[in-house]
Design a protein around this motif. Structure first.
Motif, short mmCIF file in Angstrom:
data_model
loop_
_atom_site.label_atom_id
_atom_site.label_comp_id
_atom_site.label_asym_id
_atom_site.label_seq_id
_atom_site.Cartn_x
_atom_site.Cartn_y
_atom_site.Cartn_z
N MET A 12 5.08 -10.87 -5.63
CA MET A 12 4.05 -9.85 -5.77
C MET A 12 3.68 -9.23 -4.43
O MET A 12 3.24 -8.09 -4.37
CB MET A 12 2.80 -10.43 -6.44
N ALA A 13 3.89 -9.99 -3.34
CA ALA A 13 3.56 -9.47 -2.01
C ALA A 13 4.41 -8.24 -1.66
O ALA A 13 3.85 -7.18 -1.30
CB ALA A 13 3.71 -10.56 -0.95
N PRO A 14 5.75 -8.30 -1.74
CA PRO A 14 6.52 -7.08 -1.45
C PRO A 14 6.30 -5.97 -2.46
O PRO A 14 6.36 -4.79 -2.11
CB PRO A 14 7.98 -7.58 -1.47
N ILE A 15 6.02 -6.32 -3.72
CA ILE A 15 5.75 -5.29 -4.72
C ILE A 15 4.46 -4.56 -4.40
O ILE A 15 4.37 -3.33 -4.49
CB ILE A 15 5.71 -5.90 -6.14
N LEU A 16 3.43 -5.31 -4.00
CA LEU A 16 2.17 -4.69 -3.61
C LEU A 16 2.34 -3.84 -2.35
O LEU A 16 1.71 -2.78 -2.22
CB LEU A 16 1.10 -5.76 -3.39
N ALA A 17 3.17 -4.31 -1.42
CA ALA A 17 3.43 -3.52 -0.20
C ALA A 17 4.12 -2.20 -0.57
O ALA A 17 3.78 -1.15 -0.02
CB ALA A 17 4.30 -4.33 0.76
N CYS A 18 5.06 -2.27 -1.50
CA CYS A 18 5.72 -1.04 -1.96
C CYS A 18 4.72 -0.11 -2.64
O CYS A 18 4.77 1.11 -2.46
CB CYS A 18 6.83 -1.39 -2.96
N SER A 19 3.79 -0.70 -3.39
CA SER A 19 2.77 0.10 -4.07
C SER A 19 1.88 0.83 -3.07
O SER A 19 1.61 2.03 -3.22
CB SER A 19 1.92 -0.80 -4.97
N ALA A 21 2.60 1.56 0.10
CA ALA A 21 3.40 2.55 0.83
C ALA A 21 3.64 3.79 -0.03
O ALA A 21 3.53 4.93 0.45
CB ALA A 21 4.74 1.94 1.26
N ALA A 22 3.95 3.59 -1.30
CA ALA A 22 4.20 4.72 -2.21
C ALA A 22 2.95 5.57 -2.38
O ALA A 22 3.01 6.80 -2.34
CB ALA A 22 4.69 4.22 -3.56
N ALA A 23 1.80 4.93 -2.56
CA ALA A 23 0.55 5.66 -2.73
C ALA A 23 0.22 6.48 -1.49
O ALA A 23 -0.21 7.64 -1.58
CB ALA A 23 -0.59 4.69 -3.03
N LEU A 110 10.26 7.12 -0.26
CA LEU A 110 9.69 7.07 -1.60
C LEU A 110 10.78 6.81 -2.64
O LEU A 110 10.59 6.04 -3.59
CB LEU A 110 8.97 8.38 -1.91
N GLY A 111 11.94 7.44 -2.46
CA GLY A 111 13.06 7.20 -3.36
C GLY A 111 13.55 5.76 -3.29
O GLY A 111 13.92 5.17 -4.32
N THR A 112 13.55 5.20 -2.08
CA THR A 112 13.95 3.79 -1.92
C THR A 112 12.98 2.86 -2.62
O THR A 112 13.39 1.89 -3.28
CB THR A 112 14.04 3.43 -0.43
N ILE A 113 11.69 3.15 -2.52
CA ILE A 113 10.68 2.34 -3.20
C ILE A 113 10.88 2.40 -4.71
O ILE A 113 10.79 1.39 -5.41
CB ILE A 113 9.26 2.81 -2.81
N ALA A 114 11.15 3.61 -5.22
CA ALA A 114 11.38 3.76 -6.65
C ALA A 114 12.60 2.97 -7.11
O ALA A 114 12.65 2.50 -8.26
CB ALA A 114 11.57 5.24 -6.99
N ALA A 115 13.57 2.79 -6.21
CA ALA A 115 14.80 2.07 -6.58
C ALA A 115 14.65 0.56 -6.48
O ALA A 115 15.16 -0.18 -7.34
CB ALA A 115 15.96 2.54 -5.69
N ILE A 116 13.95 0.08 -5.45
CA ILE A 116 13.90 -1.37 -5.24
C ILE A 116 12.77 -2.06 -5.99
O ILE A 116 12.84 -3.27 -6.23
CB ILE A 116 13.80 -1.71 -3.74
N ILE A 166 7.94 3.62 -11.66
CA ILE A 166 7.88 4.81 -12.52
C ILE A 166 7.15 5.98 -11.85
O ILE A 166 7.71 7.09 -11.74
CB ILE A 166 7.26 4.46 -13.88
N PRO A 167 5.91 5.81 -11.37
CA PRO A 167 5.26 6.95 -10.69
C PRO A 167 5.96 7.34 -9.39
O PRO A 167 5.98 8.52 -9.03
CB PRO A 167 3.84 6.45 -10.44
N SER A 168 6.54 6.36 -8.69
CA SER A 168 7.26 6.68 -7.46
C SER A 168 8.45 7.59 -7.74
O SER A 168 8.69 8.57 -7.02
CB SER A 168 7.75 5.40 -6.76
#
Length: 208
Positions: A12-19, A21-23, A110-116, A166-168
């Motif tokens: 959840m830590a890297p997922i939250l970091a991606c969240s 960064a995306a926001a 942003l595209g990388t975040i949407a992919a990973i 999805i939003p990313s």
């Protein structure tokens, strides 16, 4: 919410970091790609007046918003005025490429975040399933409280990864289309500017 984050485990830590960064990228790009910022109405109106008159008004040049993306292209053209069409066009196109690159800033991230993000969720699913099998192999399937830990990790990380992805992805597609639209408009204005400045320089050369 905190309990769900804990249930998702360390992934959840890297997922939250991606969240986060995306926001941040989405908010920054929404502000940066506003039409009024990229193509200021004052600048467009001035260019239209110049085209109608067929000449550049030196007094209006000083008041132009040249800090905008289109303004930087106009400034590059004005700086090369009278140096020949080829030099003028080359300088304007070079500036335009830099401006277009800046409009695309952070979009690849942003595209990388949407992919990973969904892949991180899938990894969490696999980690949760591994925990379930470990519990079953050592204690059987009668201890549901221990099984639920692995099940929760599998489901929460998957849901979290998709929630970020999805939003990313939607905003990534939107921003790409927005940049293409703005670049096309800037190219149109740039071509008209080159023609105007070249024609004006030619007219000045022909004067006795």
């Amino acid at each position: 919410m905190l309990e769900l984050i804990k249930a998702g485990g360390w992934l959840m830590a890297p997922i939250l970091a991606c969240s986060l960064a995306a926001a941040t990228i989405i908010v920054e790009r929404l502000l940066a790609l506003r039409r009024a910022r990229v193509l200021p109405d004052q600048l467009l109106a001035t260019l239209e007046r110049w085209l109608e008159r067929g000449a550049v008004d030196a007094r209006e040049v000083e008041a132009l918003p040249l800090h905008s993306p289109l303004g930087r292209i106009v400034a590059a053209g004005l700086a090369c005025r009278g140096r020949g069409r080829e030099i003028l066009r080359e300088r304007v196109e070079d500036t335009g490429r830099h401006v277009a690159h800046e409009l695309e800033r952070f979009l690849s991230t942003l595209g990388t975040i949407a992919a990973i993000s969904p892949l991180l969720g899938l990894l969490g699913t696999v980690a949760g399933m591994i925990k379930i099998f470990q519990v079953v192999s050592t204690q059987g399937n009668s201890n549901f409280s221990l099984l639920s830990v692995g099940i929760a990790e599998a489901l929460v990380t998957t849901a979290a990864g998709l929630t970020v992805a999805i939003p990313s992805l939607l905003f990534y597609r939107y921003f790409n289309a927005r940049v293409d639209e703005l670049v096309v408009r800037m190219e149109q204005e740039t071509l008209q500017l080159v023609d105007l400045l070249d024609a004006g320089a030619s007219a000045e050369e022909q004067r006795p």
